[in-house]
Design an enzyme around this catalytic site. Structure first.
Site, PDB file in Angstrom:
ATOM      1  N   ASN A  72       0.963  -1.147  -0.158  1.00 12.69           N
ATOM      2  CA  ASN A  72       0.017   0.185  -0.356  1.00 12.69           C
ATOM      3  C   ASN A  72       1.008   1.281   0.185  1.00 12.69           C
ATOM      4  OD1 ASN A  72       0.838  -0.044   2.376  1.00 12.69           O
ATOM      5  ND2 ASN A  72      -1.210   0.928   3.356  1.00 12.69           N
ATOM      6  N   GLU A 102       4.286  -4.436  12.115  1.00 12.36           N
ATOM      7  CA  GLU A 102       3.901  -3.061  11.887  1.00 12.36           C
ATOM      8  C   GLU A 102       2.394  -4.217  10.933  1.00 12.36           C
ATOM      9  OE1 GLU A 102       3.473  -0.213  13.209  1.00 12.36           O
ATOM     10  OE2 GLU A 102       5.407   0.092  13.734  1.00 12.36           O
ATOM     11  N   CYS A 112      -3.419   1.468   7.175  1.00 14.15           N
ATOM     12  CA  CYS A 112      -4.380   0.784   7.889  1.00 14.15           C
ATOM     13  C   CYS A 112      -3.950   1.930   8.897  1.00 14.15           C
ATOM     14  CB  CYS A 112      -2.251   0.110   8.178  1.00 14.15           C
ATOM     15  SG  CYS A 112      -0.863   1.440   8.263  1.00 14.15           S
ATOM     16  N   GLU A 133       8.284   1.901  15.221  1.00 14.08           N
ATOM     17  CA  GLU A 133       9.276   3.170  14.562  1.00 14.08           C
ATOM     18  C   GLU A 133       8.928   3.933  14.229  1.00 14.08           C
ATOM     19  OE1 GLU A 133       7.509   0.937  10.386  1.00 14.08           O
ATOM     20  OE2 GLU A 133       9.531   0.452  10.153  1.00 14.08           O
TER      21      GLU A 133
HETATM   22  P1  NAP Z   1       0.206  -8.797   3.592  1.00 16.25           P
HETATM   23  O1  NAP Z   1      -0.148 -10.103   2.313  1.00 16.25           O
HETATM   24  O2  NAP Z   1       0.126  -9.368   4.555  1.00 16.25           O
HETATM   25  O3  NAP Z   1       2.201  -8.851   2.664  1.00 16.25           O
HETATM   26  C1  NAP Z   1       2.689  -8.016   2.991  1.00 16.25           C
HETATM   27  C2  NAP Z   1       4.065  -8.433   2.575  1.00 16.25           C
HETATM   28  O4  NAP Z   1       4.021  -9.641   3.325  1.00 16.25           O
HETATM   29  C3  NAP Z   1       4.262  -8.785   1.381  1.00 16.25           C
HETATM   30  O5  NAP Z   1       6.038  -8.480   1.373  1.00 16.25           O
HETATM   31  C4  NAP Z   1       4.314 -10.224   1.324  1.00 16.25           C
HETATM   32  O6  NAP Z   1       4.515 -11.004   0.259  1.00 16.25           O
HETATM   33  C5  NAP Z   1       4.486 -10.655   2.376  1.00 16.25           C
HETATM   34  N1  NAP Z   1       4.709 -12.135   3.000  1.00 16.25           N
HETATM   35  C6  NAP Z   1       3.446 -12.738   2.511  1.00 16.25           C
HETATM   36  N2  NAP Z   1       3.372 -14.284   3.068  1.00 16.25           N
HETATM   37  C7  NAP Z   1       4.757 -14.328   3.899  1.00 16.25           C
HETATM   38  C8  NAP Z   1       5.099 -14.802   4.751  1.00 16.25           C
HETATM   39  N3  NAP Z   1       5.102 -16.096   4.961  1.00 16.25           N
HETATM   40  N4  NAP Z   1       6.498 -14.870   4.735  1.00 16.25           N
HETATM   41  C9  NAP Z   1       7.309 -13.143   5.150  1.00 16.25           C
HETATM   42  N5  NAP Z   1       6.470 -12.480   4.434  1.00 16.25           N
HETATM   43  C10 NAP Z   1       5.244 -12.940   2.998  1.00 16.25           C
HETATM   44  O7  NAP Z   1      -0.080  -7.191   3.933  1.00 16.25           O
HETATM   45  P2  NAP Z   1      -0.783  -6.774   2.546  1.00 16.25           P
HETATM   46  O8  NAP Z   1      -1.873  -7.196   1.860  1.00 16.25           O
HETATM   47  O9  NAP Z   1       0.632  -6.367   1.658  1.00 16.25           O
HETATM   48  O10 NAP Z   1      -0.876  -5.259   3.144  1.00 16.25           O
HETATM   49  C11 NAP Z   1      -2.211  -5.236   4.099  1.00 16.25           C
HETATM   50  C12 NAP Z   1      -1.925  -5.310   5.329  1.00 16.25           C
HETATM   51  O11 NAP Z   1      -0.824  -4.429   5.681  1.00 16.25           O
HETATM   52  C13 NAP Z   1      -3.186  -4.400   6.113  1.00 16.25           C
HETATM   53  O12 NAP Z   1      -3.572  -5.410   6.798  1.00 16.25           O
HETATM   54  C14 NAP Z   1      -2.483  -3.221   5.813  1.00 16.25           C
HETATM   55  O13 NAP Z   1      -3.686  -2.820   7.600  1.00 16.25           O
HETATM   56  C15 NAP Z   1      -1.175  -3.907   6.393  1.00 16.25           C
HETATM   57  N6  NAP Z   1      -0.500  -2.724   7.158  1.00 16.25           N
HETATM   58  C16 NAP Z   1       0.219  -1.889   8.579  1.00 16.25           C
HETATM   59  C17 NAP Z   1       0.720  -1.154   8.701  1.00 16.25           C
HETATM   60  C18 NAP Z   1       1.219  -0.972   9.604  1.00 16.25           C
HETATM   61  O14 NAP Z   1       2.509   0.272   9.425  1.00 16.25           O
HETATM   62  N7  NAP Z   1       0.777  -1.138  10.750  1.00 16.25           N
HETATM   63  C19 NAP Z   1       1.482   0.069   7.148  1.00 16.25           C
HETATM   64  C20 NAP Z   1       0.486  -0.961   5.972  1.00 16.25           C
HETATM   65  C21 NAP Z   1       0.132  -1.650   5.607  1.00 16.25           C
HETATM   66  P3  NAP Z   1       3.807 -10.679  -0.994  1.00 16.25           P
HETATM   67  O15 NAP Z   1       2.513  -9.826  -1.018  1.00 16.25           O
HETATM   68  O16 NAP Z   1       5.166 -10.159  -2.171  1.00 16.25           O
HETATM   69  O17 NAP Z   1       3.140 -11.924  -1.050  1.00 16.25           O
END
Ligand code: NAP
Length: 455
Positions: free
Chosen positions: A131, A229, A263, A432
């Site tokens: 995102n 995060e 997020c 962070e």
């Molecule tokens: P996600 O599906 O959890 O993926 C995040 C990252 O983790 C991607 O690079 C993904 O790779 C990787 N990943 C997936 N499976 C993994 C595994 N088994 N081991 C290690 N890494 C793995 O999240 P998203 O859909 O990209 O992002 C949306 C989420 O992020 C929402 O829940 C949002 O709230 C959260 N977010 C939180 C913050 C914060 O600061 N708290 C900021 C931004 C977003 P691939 O996508 O390449 O598979």
């Protein structure tokens, strides 16, 4: 080697093909990063600061290019994408001030001299979501490099382009190519290898709570340090004593920024019952006025969602019989569009309890302060939130009562690089940003030097 084919989410046209690395490539990257890290940590603090300043300057010189790339890859409105590139420059500049300020302590003890050192961890893995690719990567790159570490970044498969470019700009700025490496690949391959590789001393993971739990479990095998995060379901609490016009006028930006793929999105608006009707009257024109369309246009406030798959997930929260109060507009397509949508569901509906991560907001009435705090805290998450009130005592009472890492009163601001950012409960672990962030990429070492008595 496999590749992923990226499409522009606003047009659905082919954008780029990116090679995906395998686990062996991660192992090789870790080995090279370990060598580069030792060289980097031996530099003087001033030389490391100079490296970060040069990197920041390279980012600043390529702001337009980075912003255009993010518009094409992520569908972010151009003004937001430019802000993001500027934010990366600011983060790197801020942490360029850290190497010369990272000092240990001298602690009074009997029999000698006792000092602490902040030693770099070594090689740090950074796994980012799709995102906000650039800012989130920079939140680790800046402080981790400042503290003398090497950094391996795995961007999300959907939006890797600006992170790859940041890696190239670091080299262009004079940093060792092995010190900051960008490793495109699948989460289940490259991400998991970073988490399980014994040579990676810490993982900063930003993403969903579900994957974050897996990362934490995987890291346990080597007692690896983690910062998590994770997701959010933040409340925007509107008390009757606030400037209601301003609260309603700003509520759309508080949740629909980045098409709700944020997020910190204030995705639950809670409104005191005595002003609920008036608030909804004010909110409707504000939502209908959100400019949704071509992200390359400076008039655009909201772009498309990141992918067709994600749009289908968001749409599942708005079935045909959903309690839609009103909606904004969205282009017909091509592109992964979804209109800003306001729901008035029951308190227990899944649109209220689950993170939607799209332009859908729920509005619920509450009775009094006690009810508002109870509703706001009735979630597994605790990342952000807003409190609208003109009464200072209430602002402070409610701020202290809400279980959330980042709150703002009469504003929707969440992230400032000078202040700590992170979640309570299942929104994360650790913090962070802020002045202490470099310390989170160090181990404290205590050294006692015995001093012989005179004579
Ligand atoms: P996600 O599906 O959890 O993926 C995040 C990252 O983790 C991607 O690079 C993904 O790779 C990787 N990943 C997936 N499976 C993994 C595994 N088994 N081991 C290690 N890494 C793995 O999240 P998203 O859909 O990209 O992002 C949306 C989420 O992020 C929402 O829940 C949002 O709230 C959260 N977010 C939180 C913050 C914060 O600061 N708290 C900021 C931004 C977003 P691939 O996508 O390449 O598979």
């Amino acid at each position: 080697m496999t590749a992923t084919e990226l499409v522009n989410p606003a047009t659905e046209e082919a954008l780029a093909s990116v090679e995906l690395l395998d686990a062996a490539a991660v192992d090789d990257a870790v080995a090279r990063a370990a060598v580069a890290q030792r060289r980097w940590a031996r530099l003087s603090p001033w030389e490391r600061a100079e490296g970060l300043r040069a990197f920041a300057a390279a980012v600043a010189a390529h702001t337009d290019e980075l912003a255009a790339l993010e518009v094409a890859n992520s569908g972010h409105p151009i003004a937001s994408a430019e802000w993001e590139a500027g934010h990366v420059r600011d983060v790197l500049t801020f942490y360029a001030g850290s190497p010369e300020r990272l000092s240990g302590r001298q602690i009074p003890v009997a029999g000698g001299l006792d000092v602490t050192f902040n030693e770099p961890l070594g090689v740090v893995g950074v796994i980012t979501p799709w995102n906000f690719p650039m800012p989130i990567a920079s939140w680790s790159i800046g402080p981790a490099l400042a503290a003398g570490n090497a950094v391996l970044v795995k961007p999300a498969e959907l939006t890797p382009l600006t992170t790859i470019r940041l890696g190239e700009l670091a080299v262009q700025a004079g940093l060792d190519a092995d010190l900051l490496q960008v490793l495109p690949g699948k989460g289940a391959v490259v991400g998991e290898r970073l988490v399980t590789h014994p040579g990676v001393r810490k993982v900063v993971f930003t993403g969903s709570t579900e994957v974050g739990k897996r990362v934490m479990a995987g890291a346990a095998a080597h007692v690896k340090r983690v910062t998590l995060e994770l997701g959010g379901k933040s409340a925007n609490i509107v008390f009757a004593d606030c400037d209601l016009e301003r609260a309603a006028a700003t509520a759309p930006a508080g949740v629909f920024d980045n098409a709700g793929q944020d997020c910190c999105a204030r995705s639950r608006i809670l409104v005191q019952r005595s002003v609920y009707e008036r608030f909804m009257e004010l909110l409707e024109p504000a939502v209908r006025a959100v400019a949704v369309g071509d992200p390359a246009s400076r008039d655009t406030e909201m772009g498309p969602l990141v992918s067709a798959e994600h749009r289908a997930r968001v749409a599942s929260y708005v079935p045909d019989d959903a309690p839609v109060a009103f909606r904004g507009t969205a282009p017909p397509g091509p592109g992964f569009w979804f209109p800003p949508t306001v729901l008035t569901p029951e308190r227990t509906d899944r649109s209220v309890t689950e993170e939607i991560f799209g332009p859908v907001v729920t509005v619920l009435p509450f009775e009094d302060e006690h009810d508002a705090v109870g509703l706001a805290n009735d979630t597994a998450y605790g990342l952000s939130g807003s409190i609208w009130t003109d009464e200072l005592s209430r602002a402070l009472r409610v701020s202290r009562a809400i279980e959330s890492g980042n709150l703002s009163v009469n504003s929707h601001s969440s992230v400032r690089y000078h202040t700590p950012f992170g979640g309570f409960k299942q929104s994360g672990l650790g913090r962070e940003l802020g002045p202490d962030a470099p310390l989170h990429f160090t181990e404290t070492k205590n050294v006692f030097i015995a001093v012989a008595e005179e004579g």
